[in-house]
Motif scaffolding. Structure first.
Motif, short mmCIF file in Angstrom:
data_model
loop_
_atom_site.label_atom_id
_atom_site.label_comp_id
_atom_site.label_asym_id
_atom_site.label_seq_id
_atom_site.Cartn_x
_atom_site.Cartn_y
_atom_site.Cartn_z
N SER A 11 0.82 -1.07 0.08
CA SER A 11 -0.03 0.02 -0.15
C SER A 11 0.89 1.47 0.06
CB SER A 11 -1.06 -0.12 1.09
OG SER A 11 -0.18 -0.39 2.44
N ASP B 89 4.18 4.75 4.38
CA ASP B 89 3.26 3.86 4.43
C ASP B 89 1.81 4.74 4.05
OD1 ASP B 89 1.26 1.76 4.47
OD2 ASP B 89 1.79 1.08 6.73
N ASP B 90 0.84 4.13 3.67
CA ASP B 90 -0.53 5.09 3.20
C ASP B 90 -1.13 5.51 4.60
OD1 ASP B 90 -3.04 3.06 3.92
OD2 ASP B 90 -1.33 1.75 3.69
MG MG Z 1 -0.39 -1.23 4.57
#
Ligand code: MG
Ligand code: 5GP
Ligand code: SF4
Length: 465
Positions: free
Chosen positions: A287, A349-350
């Motif tokens: 992600s 990270d998202d």
């Molecule tokens: Mg993730």
């Protein structure tokens, strides 16, 4: 959740299975397909687990014949806590005076409890615990003369987020709520049409992407083509900004641009807002990957796959229990020690929700000998739960609900932790003036606490906005 439908092709269910497979990231708990065949009538199959394990055998697919089919992949959200029962697996089917209809719903109905109570008092018998079933009962009570009319009437009583794909014996129907919170797109395949949550599922069946269904639009598709109308009172659209950040697949097109490009732009914006001196930029896969690439391009700090993802694991967040989620991080991600040792590492990270992922990853990176760990997050702090179809936990479990950025950094014991600003995120998704405070161009409630639809069921239960 993910929804998909096809009309006007032979063995439509096979296309639906492929489409659902491409939408698996939107829901991994269960899936279902309903088809209609002029000789066989309606048929359905509903199963727990992945599409590839359930809808690939000839035996199963032979049970859903015909030129018209819809399907759903499920991911349980706010209204429906706990284990999914098979009766909660969509599409739902109802038999009306003018024939049967099936519906598949992505989103979350925010007045479902109130509707359900009312419907039960008036004699409706619910089969599932799903908020989406209300739509079928509202349709059953409608006096509308056609199924699309009844659906229209039903959906006018529903509040919240809905992208619906439905079918009758002869028609494929698609509807988006007036705010257009969840996505829905139209494609063309041969002489037929497809409706899908995302364009990546059109690609897999070789359909051509025609356009997005507009917020508040209803399309009714049959042999004669696509009819469109707008049954709801028009409102400013509030597409979920988190679809851009996390939920949609990077190879899908949203708002005329690939989600990948948007995420890369988010990473660039993040680097502009929150630079730091370091040796490597590593994504938390998958992600965080496009944003990490953007961060690296903007900052000039080399990109590296410092964390390797086991491709046989699903999305951790979607695992329903805390315990599995805790384990999940290690089952899914491992540090690429050779790259990390002695380095100052930026991890992209998202989102940070409960902080489980970030905490585990920090430990793993430090164990591998990193000199410094800097987290850069491609969304603002998630301080509020989503009531429109993304399963965020209760507010007291959200790290950002009770901690400032500095407190979170301290809590996670990292060298630094920075989030993209809300304005920065708006710029990256293409709103170059930033967020319009008077009327935000997107739903961003999980970051801002400004809910575009009052979550009335939750307020009944004591939620304070
Ligand atoms: Mg993730
Ligand atoms: P945490 O471990 O902080 O609770 O969750 C953050 C991680 O969950 C991120 O790596 C993100 O990719 C992932 N994630 C998966 N699904 C969701 C979702 O529905 N909402 C949010 N905010 N994050 C999710
Ligand atoms: Fe999307 Fe967040 Fe709004 Fe939910 S609250 S619809 S995740 S932007």
């Amino acid at each position: 959740c993910g929804v998909f439908g096809v009309v006007g092709v032979q063995d439509a269910a096979n296309f639906v299975a492929l489409g659902l497979h491409a939408l698996q990231h939107r829901g991994q708990e269960a899936g279902g397909i309903v088809s209609h065949d002029p000789a066989e009538g309606f048929n359905s199959v509903r199963r727990f687990g992945y599409v590839r394990d359930n809808f690939t055998s000839q035996d199963v697919m032979a049970t859903v014949p015909g030129p018209l089919a819809i399907g759903h992949v499920r991911y349980s959200t706010a209204g429906s806590k706990g284990q999914t029962a098979i009766r909660d697996v969509q599409p739902f089917f109802g038999e009306f005076a003018m024939g049967g209809a099936a519906i598949a719903h992505n989103g979350n109905i925010t007045n479902a409890n109130a509707l359900r109570r009312e419907l039960i008092e008036r004699g409706s018998i619910f089969q599932s615990s799903s908020d989406s079933e209300c739509i079928i009962h509202l349709m059953a009570r409608s006096m509308g003369r056609s199924i699309p009319d009844r659906m229209e009437e039903a959906l006018r009583k529903v509040e919240g987020a809905f992208s619906v794909v439905a079918m009758t014996r002869t028609k494929l129907i698609g509807v988006r709520d007036p705010l257009g919170v969840r996505p829905l797109v139209l494609g063309k395949i041969g002489d037929g049409y497809a409706l899908s949550s995302e364009t990546c599922a059109l690609d897999i069946i070789g359909a051509e992407f025609i356009r997005e269904i507009k917020p508040g639009e209803m399309v009714v598709i049959n042999d004669e083509g696509v009819q469109s109308h707008f049954p709801f009172r028009p409102q400013p659209s509030k597409f979920c900004i988190f679809e851009h950040v996390y939920f949609s697949r990077p190879d899908s097109i949203l708002g005329g641009r690939s989600v990948y490009e948007t995420r890369e732009a988010i990473g660039r914006e993040l680097a502009k807002e929150n630079p730091v001196d370091a040796d490597l930029v590593c994504p938390v896969p998958d992600s965080g990957t496009p944003a990490a690439i953007g961060y690296s391009l903007e900052s000039g700090i080399p990109y590296a796959m410092g964390i390797i993802r086991n491709q046989y694991m699903g999305r951790t967040f979607i695992e329903p229990t805390e315990q599995i989620r805790n384990m999940g991080v290690r089952l899914k991600l491992n540090v690429n020690r050779a790259l990390i040792e002695g380095k100052r590492v930026i991890l992209v990270d998202d989102s940070v929700v409960r902080g489980t992922t970030s905490r585990k990853i920090k430990e793993m990176i430090l164990d591998a000998g990193a000199k410094e760990v800097h987290f850069r997050i491609a969304s603002p702090p998630t301080a509020w739960p989503c009531f429109y179809g993304v399963d965020t936990p209760d507010r007291d479990k959200l790290l950002a609900a009770s901690m400032s950025e500095e407190q979170m950094a301290e809590h996670l014991a990292v060298d630094s932790l920075k989030f993209i600003s809300l304005d920065g995120l708006y710029r990256a998704v293409g709103q170059f003036q930033g967020r319009d405070k008077a009327c935000p161009q997107y739903c961003d409630a999980c970051f801002s606490g400004e809910y575009p639809v009052t979550p009335s069921d939750m307020i009944d239960r004591g939620f304070e906005m």
